[in-house]
Enzyme design. Structure first.
Site, PDB file in Angstrom:
ATOM      1  N   GLY A  53       0.770  -1.240   0.000  1.00 15.21           N
ATOM      2  CA  GLY A  53       0.000   0.000   0.000  1.00 15.21           C
ATOM      3  C   GLY A  53       0.801   1.291   0.000  1.00 15.21           C
ATOM      4  O   GLY A  53       0.237   2.363   0.229  1.00 15.21           O
ATOM      5  N   TRP A  55       2.094   2.980  -2.559  1.00 15.27           N
ATOM      6  CA  TRP A  55       1.610   3.902  -3.604  1.00 15.27           C
ATOM      7  C   TRP A  55       0.225   4.429  -3.236  1.00 15.27           C
ATOM      8  O   TRP A  55      -0.096   5.594  -3.479  1.00 15.27           O
ATOM      9  CB  TRP A  55       1.572   3.202  -4.973  1.00 15.27           C
ATOM     10  N   ASP A  81      -5.226  -5.724  -5.486  1.00 15.44           N
ATOM     11  CA  ASP A  81      -4.104  -6.671  -5.352  1.00 15.44           C
ATOM     12  C   ASP A  81      -4.664  -8.044  -4.976  1.00 15.44           C
ATOM     13  O   ASP A  81      -5.753  -8.141  -4.422  1.00 15.44           O
ATOM     14  CB  ASP A  81      -3.116  -6.207  -4.270  1.00 15.44           C
ATOM     15  N   ASP A  97      -7.290 -10.415  -9.016  1.00 10.74           N
ATOM     16  CA  ASP A  97      -6.191 -10.653  -9.948  1.00 10.74           C
ATOM     17  C   ASP A  97      -6.372  -9.717 -11.152  1.00 10.74           C
ATOM     18  O   ASP A  97      -7.407  -9.763 -11.815  1.00 10.74           O
ATOM     19  CB  ASP A  97      -6.279 -12.134 -10.379  1.00 10.74           C
ATOM     20  N   ASP A 122       2.283  -1.071 -10.139  1.00 12.74           N
ATOM     21  CA  ASP A 122       3.641  -1.434  -9.700  1.00 12.74           C
ATOM     22  C   ASP A 122       3.762  -2.951  -9.641  1.00 12.74           C
ATOM     23  O   ASP A 122       4.553  -3.495  -8.886  1.00 12.74           O
ATOM     24  CB  ASP A 122       3.866  -0.806  -8.304  1.00 12.74           C
ATOM     25  N   LYS A 162       5.137  -0.424 -14.106  1.00 12.08           N
ATOM     26  CA  LYS A 162       6.503  -0.950 -13.996  1.00 12.08           C
ATOM     27  C   LYS A 162       6.859  -1.825 -15.196  1.00 12.08           C
ATOM     28  O   LYS A 162       6.046  -2.628 -15.641  1.00 12.08           O
ATOM     29  CB  LYS A 162       6.606  -1.778 -12.719  1.00 12.08           C
TER      30      LYS A 162
HETATM   31  C1  SAM Z   1       6.120  -4.534  -5.684  1.00 14.79           C
HETATM   32  S1  SAM Z   1       4.577  -4.976  -5.003  1.00 14.79           S
HETATM   33  C2  SAM Z   1       3.672  -3.498  -5.099  1.00 14.79           C
HETATM   34  C3  SAM Z   1       4.126  -2.495  -4.073  1.00 14.79           C
HETATM   35  C4  SAM Z   1       3.168  -1.322  -3.936  1.00 14.79           C
HETATM   36  N1  SAM Z   1       3.191  -0.463  -5.104  1.00 14.79           N
HETATM   37  C5  SAM Z   1       3.509  -0.481  -2.733  1.00 14.79           C
HETATM   38  O1  SAM Z   1       3.970   0.647  -2.901  1.00 14.79           O
HETATM   39  O2  SAM Z   1       3.287  -0.952  -1.596  1.00 14.79           O
HETATM   40  C6  SAM Z   1       3.908  -5.939  -6.295  1.00 14.79           C
HETATM   41  C7  SAM Z   1       2.499  -6.449  -6.020  1.00 14.79           C
HETATM   42  O3  SAM Z   1       2.011  -6.990  -7.238  1.00 14.79           O
HETATM   43  C8  SAM Z   1       0.985  -7.896  -6.863  1.00 14.79           C
HETATM   44  N2  SAM Z   1       0.581  -8.704  -8.014  1.00 14.79           N
HETATM   45  C9  SAM Z   1       1.367  -9.484  -8.811  1.00 14.79           C
HETATM   46  N3  SAM Z   1       0.617 -10.069  -9.765  1.00 14.79           N
HETATM   47  C10 SAM Z   1      -0.662  -9.630  -9.576  1.00 14.79           C
HETATM   48  C11 SAM Z   1      -1.895  -9.873 -10.249  1.00 14.79           C
HETATM   49  N4  SAM Z   1      -1.947 -10.690 -11.314  1.00 14.79           N
HETATM   50  N5  SAM Z   1      -3.015  -9.275  -9.797  1.00 14.79           N
HETATM   51  C12 SAM Z   1      -2.967  -8.457  -8.710  1.00 14.79           C
HETATM   52  N6  SAM Z   1      -1.831  -8.190  -8.028  1.00 14.79           N
HETATM   53  C13 SAM Z   1      -0.703  -8.770  -8.461  1.00 14.79           C
HETATM   54  C14 SAM Z   1       1.632  -8.691  -5.735  1.00 14.79           C
HETATM   55  O4  SAM Z   1       0.647  -9.329  -4.950  1.00 14.79           O
HETATM   56  C15 SAM Z   1       2.376  -7.575  -4.987  1.00 14.79           C
HETATM   57  O5  SAM Z   1       1.641  -7.134  -3.875  1.00 14.79           O
END
Ligand code: SAM
Length: 314
Positions: A53, A55, A81, A97, A122, A162
C-alpha cells in the site's frame, strides 16, 4: 546481522520507515509526481498491484488528505491486489487478480459511470532470477494493466506502470504508443541502477479509432498480424524506443550510507498482511525431506507429524 544493517544498505528503506511509508516503493511514485506532476488535479485513480500500500498511501496523501470533507466525497481511489492490505484513508480495497476480466468489470463498477484520470501499476511477478522469463512475465502484467486502462481511463488520462527492460519490451512500448500521445521510460532515483526495473509514464490517453476495449494479451495471440498492423501499419514493426527520463536526488539507491549519531531504529510502518510466498508455504507445509528424497503429501493426507503421532499411539 544487526537490525541497522539494512538501514545502512538501503537509504530509501530507512527513509520510508522514518517518514511513515509502508514500502520504500512509495518514493518511486513521489519522484514520478515530482517529475511529471502526475497527481495534479486528479480525483479519480486506480492503483493496480497495490499491496502493501505504499503507492496508495501516496495517492491518499496527495488526493484525499488535503481536501475538505465536501471535496473528499468526490475523490475515488481504488487499490487492487491479490494480497490483502491494511486500510488507508480514502482508499477502497479490491482483492483481485488484474489479469482477469472480472477485475476490470469490478473497477468499472466502482467508478459508477465515471472514468479514472490516472492508472498506476507497480505489479511484479515472483522473481525467478532468469531475466528473460522475469521480463516476459512483467510485460504480461503490464499489458494486463494497460488492458484495464483501456476500459476505465478517460480521454487525456495518464498511466504509469513498472517494466523490466528486457528482450520483449519493445512490443510493450509499441502497445503504449498505440494508446497514448506521449510515453517515456522513467527511472526514479529510489530504483537501483543495478536493477532492470523502470517505469513507463504515459500521458494523453487516446482511444484509437475502431478499437473496442479488450484483453490486449489475448488480442495479440488471436490475431497477432492484425494487432501489429493496427499499431504500426506494418506487418513486422521496427524495434521501438521511448525517451528515457531519470529522476535525480541527493541519494543513490545503490550506495550504503553511514548512520549518524541521531540514528534511531524504526520498525516497519505496516507489515504485509500476507507473506509474499504464503501460497507456497501452504502448499509445502506437508512436504518432508527424508534420505535425500521428497515425500509430497497431497491435500487430506496425514502430515509427517501426524503419521509419527499415529505410530506412537498404535
Ligand atoms: C512490488 S509490489 C507493489 C508495491 C506497492 N506499489 C507499494 O507501494 O506498496 C507488487 C504487487 O504486485 C501484486 N501482483 C502481482 N501479480 C498480480 C496480479 N496478477 N493481480 C494483482 N496483483 C498482483 C503482488 O501481490 C504484490 O503485492
Amino acid at each position: 546481522m544487526g537490525k541497522s544493517s539494512k538501514d545502512k544498505r538501503d537509504i530509501f528503506y530507512r527513509l520510508a520507515k522514518e517518514q511513515g511509508w509502508r514500502a520504500r516503493s512509495a518514493f518511486k511514485l513521489l519522484q514520478a509526481d515530482e517529475t511529471f506532476n502526475l497527481l495534479d488535479g486528479v480525483t479519480r485513480a486506480v492503483d493496480l498491484c497495490a499491496a502493501p500500500g505504499g503507492w496508495s498511501q501516496v495517492l491518499s496523501k496527495k488526493m484525499y488528505e488535503p481536501r475538505t470533507a465536501e471535496e473528499r466525497q468526490h475523490v475515488k481511489i481504488i487499490a487492487v491486489d491479490m494480497q490483502g492490505m491494511a486500510p488507508i484513508d480514502g482508499v477502497t480495497e479490491l482483492r483481485a487478480d488484474i489479469t482477469k476480466e472480472s477485475t476490470a468489470n469490478a473497477i468499472i463498477e466502482f467508478f459508477g459511470g465515471q472514468k479514472a484520470q490516472l492508472v498506476v501499476s507497480d505489479g511484479a511477478p515472483d522473481i525467478t532470477g532468469n531475466h528473460d522469463w522475469d521480463g516476459y512475465m512483467q510485460a504480461q502484467l503490464l499489458l494486463s494493466a494497460l488492458s484495464i486502462s483501456t476500459y476505465i481511463l478517460e480521454e487525456g488520462g495518464s498511466f504509469m506502470g513498472k517494466v523490466y527492460r528486457a528482450a520483449n519490451t519493445s512490443e510493450v512500448y509499441r502497445q503504449l504508443k498505440r494508446f497514448f500521445k506521449e510515453a517515456c521510460v522513467f527511472k526514479p532515483s529510489a530504483s537501483r541502477n543495478s536493477s532492470i526495473e523502470a517505469f513507463v509514464v504515459c500521458r494523453q490517453f487516446k482511444m484509437p479509432k475502431d478499437h473496442v476495449p479488450c484483453n490486449l494479451i489475448t488480442e495479440w495471440y488471436i490475431r497477432p498480424e492484425q494487432a501489429l498492423k493496427d499499431i504500426t501499419g506494418l506487418k513486422y514493426g521496427p524495434v521501438e524506443h521511448l525517451p528515457f527520463v531519470a529522476h535525480q536526488c541527493e541519494y543513490d539507491a545503490d550506495l550504503s550510507y553511514d548512520l549518524n549519531e541521531n540514528y534511531e531504529h524504526h520498525e516497519a510502518v505496516q507489515k504485509p498482511l500476507t507473506a509474499a510466498y504464503q501460497a507456497v508455504i501452504e502448499k509445502t507445509r506437508n512436504m518432508s525431506m527424508k534420505y535425500n528424497s521428497y515425500v509430497v503429501r497431497h491435500d487430506g493426507e496425514p502430515s509427517a507429524e501426524q503419521e509419527k503421532n499415529d505410530k506412537k499411539t498404535t
